[in-house]
Design an enzyme around this catalytic site. Sequence first.
Site, PDB file in Angstrom:
ATOM      1  N   GLY A 238     -16.779 -71.767 -19.140  1.00  0.00           N
ATOM      2  CA  GLY A 238     -15.680 -72.405 -18.411  1.00  0.00           C
ATOM      3  C   GLY A 238     -15.980 -72.394 -16.920  1.00  0.00           C
ATOM      4  CB  SER A 239     -13.852 -73.100 -14.050  1.00  0.00           C
ATOM      5  OG  SER A 239     -12.765 -72.208 -14.200  1.00  0.00           O
ATOM      6  CD  GLU A 260     -23.476 -72.617 -19.644  1.00  0.00           C
ATOM      7  OE1 GLU A 260     -22.976 -72.777 -18.515  1.00  0.00           O
ATOM      8  OE2 GLU A 260     -24.027 -73.525 -20.276  1.00  0.00           O
ATOM      9  CB  CYS A 294     -21.834 -76.825 -16.926  1.00  0.00           C
ATOM     10  SG  CYS A 294     -22.670 -76.493 -18.480  1.00  0.00           S
TER      11      CYS A 294
HETATM   12  P1  ADP Z   1     -11.958 -75.867 -17.627  1.00  0.00           P
HETATM   13  O1  ADP Z   1     -11.429 -76.329 -16.296  1.00  0.00           O
HETATM   14  O2  ADP Z   1     -13.328 -76.296 -17.918  1.00  0.00           O
HETATM   15  O3  ADP Z   1     -11.010 -76.034 -18.764  1.00  0.00           O
HETATM   16  P2  ADP Z   1     -11.206 -73.183 -17.243  1.00  0.00           P
HETATM   17  O4  ADP Z   1     -12.033 -72.104 -16.676  1.00  0.00           O
HETATM   18  O5  ADP Z   1      -9.995 -73.615 -16.504  1.00  0.00           O
HETATM   19  O6  ADP Z   1     -12.209 -74.354 -17.467  1.00  0.00           O
HETATM   20  O7  ADP Z   1     -10.732 -72.798 -18.685  1.00  0.00           O
HETATM   21  C1  ADP Z   1     -11.635 -72.328 -19.629  1.00  0.00           C
HETATM   22  C2  ADP Z   1     -10.919 -71.467 -20.627  1.00  0.00           C
HETATM   23  O8  ADP Z   1     -10.315 -70.359 -19.985  1.00  0.00           O
HETATM   24  C3  ADP Z   1      -9.835 -72.171 -21.405  1.00  0.00           C
HETATM   25  O9  ADP Z   1     -10.036 -71.851 -22.767  1.00  0.00           O
HETATM   26  C4  ADP Z   1      -8.553 -71.546 -20.904  1.00  0.00           C
HETATM   27  O10 ADP Z   1      -7.627 -71.429 -21.955  1.00  0.00           O
HETATM   28  C5  ADP Z   1      -9.002 -70.177 -20.444  1.00  0.00           C
HETATM   29  N1  ADP Z   1      -8.215 -69.633 -19.341  1.00  0.00           N
HETATM   30  C6  ADP Z   1      -7.719 -70.281 -18.294  1.00  0.00           C
HETATM   31  N2  ADP Z   1      -7.056 -69.431 -17.468  1.00  0.00           N
HETATM   32  C7  ADP Z   1      -7.155 -68.202 -18.021  1.00  0.00           C
HETATM   33  C8  ADP Z   1      -6.691 -66.880 -17.656  1.00  0.00           C
HETATM   34  N3  ADP Z   1      -5.990 -66.662 -16.549  1.00  0.00           N
HETATM   35  N4  ADP Z   1      -6.990 -65.860 -18.476  1.00  0.00           N
HETATM   36  C9  ADP Z   1      -7.703 -66.074 -19.579  1.00  0.00           C
HETATM   37  N5  ADP Z   1      -8.157 -67.277 -19.970  1.00  0.00           N
HETATM   38  C10 ADP Z   1      -7.902 -68.324 -19.208  1.00  0.00           C
END
Ligand code: ADP
Length: 493
Positions: A238-239, A260, A294
Amino acid sequence: MTLSVAAERTTITTHFIDGRWTDVGGPTFPVFNPLDGEIVSESAAGGAIEAKAAVAAAAAAFPAWANLAPGARQMLFLKAADIVERRTEELVELMAVEGGASRAFSAFQIRLSAAMLRQAAGWGYLPAGDILRSDVPGRTATVTRKPLGVVAGFTPWNGAFYLAWRTFLLPMAFGNTTVIKPSELAPRSAGLVHAEILEEAGFPAGTFNVITHAPGAAAEIAEVFFESPAVRCINFTGSDKTARILGAQAGRALKRMVLELGGFNPVIILDDADLEESIRAVTFGAFLHQGQVCMNSRKVYVHSSLHDDFVSGLTARVEGLKIGDPRDPGVIIGPLIDDRAVEQIQVRVQDALDRGATLVTGGRANGRLYPPTILTHVPADAICATGADETFGPLLVIEAFDDAEAAFRASQNTPFGLSASIMTRDRARGLDLAARFDTGIIHINAPTMASEAALPVGGVKDSGWGRSGYYAIEDFTEVRLTTLSSEPGRYPF
Ligand code: ADP
């Protein structure tokens, strides 16, 4: 379970815990087609209770799975690969309606997924460790690779189908059991469909569990993962923003994480590059899945002797890419995932134009459809050009250079370090330059996203750590030292 409710023509999905689909009837949340906002499915809205049940199931399944004979595990993986291929048409449709993926991108993911399953199928037969020499007379030392236990994974919406396999299949191949939490934007293609495949292949109950959740509930599930002693590793795609939140929790819980994250992947086209090949590689690398991967290329540095021909050739090629509903097999550019994604690219294109950039092509949204967009003469401080943040969409910045060394240094001025490309006919020059890149991946004469299932993909710096392919053994096993002494010891007291 996916259940079509005829009256409403809505698919309802449930969690997959301990080899069973949970009951329909609890709270749900809608999943939308990014193209038109139509509801694709209603998915179970889980939370801490389901997360705990899934972790418990994975923990209970761990000892038997860790000790399963390599041949038995191999059969399961091979069977799953066959099922993936058999379900190709259905998977292509799913990835189109849930994630806006073109057939080209879905087919790429399906190929990579089946290949990864077939490769991982044989890993159980590879050497399990080493015998080391000891300085102590009569002592033998063996080092074996042991699975960690339960690995919890966060799977993303973008390369949903393939990246989900990568999240749980690699840990499972080394003897771990898994719980995954797919992105709320694509719960089926990022996890539930995998449960259907593994269930049909005959994977033992509890070895693979999936829990889905409504937007906003990710944090409570993550908390269960961090607080459960059985969970020994969190595998996150994710991010970097979310990774920092999770990383802080991992620090408190002293848990291993594999990350990743994003990239700002540059391409350097040297003066001796093959122009036509460079145009083809950049078209694919920058615009596959409308720039929402990515490893997409974000910025091209091209030698000024090639710049004008490169820009005009690339423009002609990208303007020929069909935009629309990805269920049309001719479409290459589908919709962006949501309105936030459209707004991000719009704001950044406008920011660059306000600072004096030239718009070569694209730049205008039609709903969530956003055309491949090329900017030149972009000031270094424009948001899309700084390298500090990736623009997750079909936006490419092109910059001319005369001094290759200066272009290289500029390309390294980013906190990210995922992938990069060099285009050159001089292989030695390419290798010399490649050696200096601070990235996890550097391709010479190939796009920044030239992935293969067997090759170790992963980043450095803010792009995360951990590698795919067999190199994932470093991430998902521990080294166990065992010694056996067959002579009396000599002790100082
Ligand atoms: P993207 O913008 O690519 O969706 P994110 O990093 O925002 O990437 O989200 C990736 C994952 O992280 C998603 O599955 C989301 O549900 C989860 N996520 C987002 N915020 C949180 C948090 N505060 N704690 C745990 N998981 C999170």
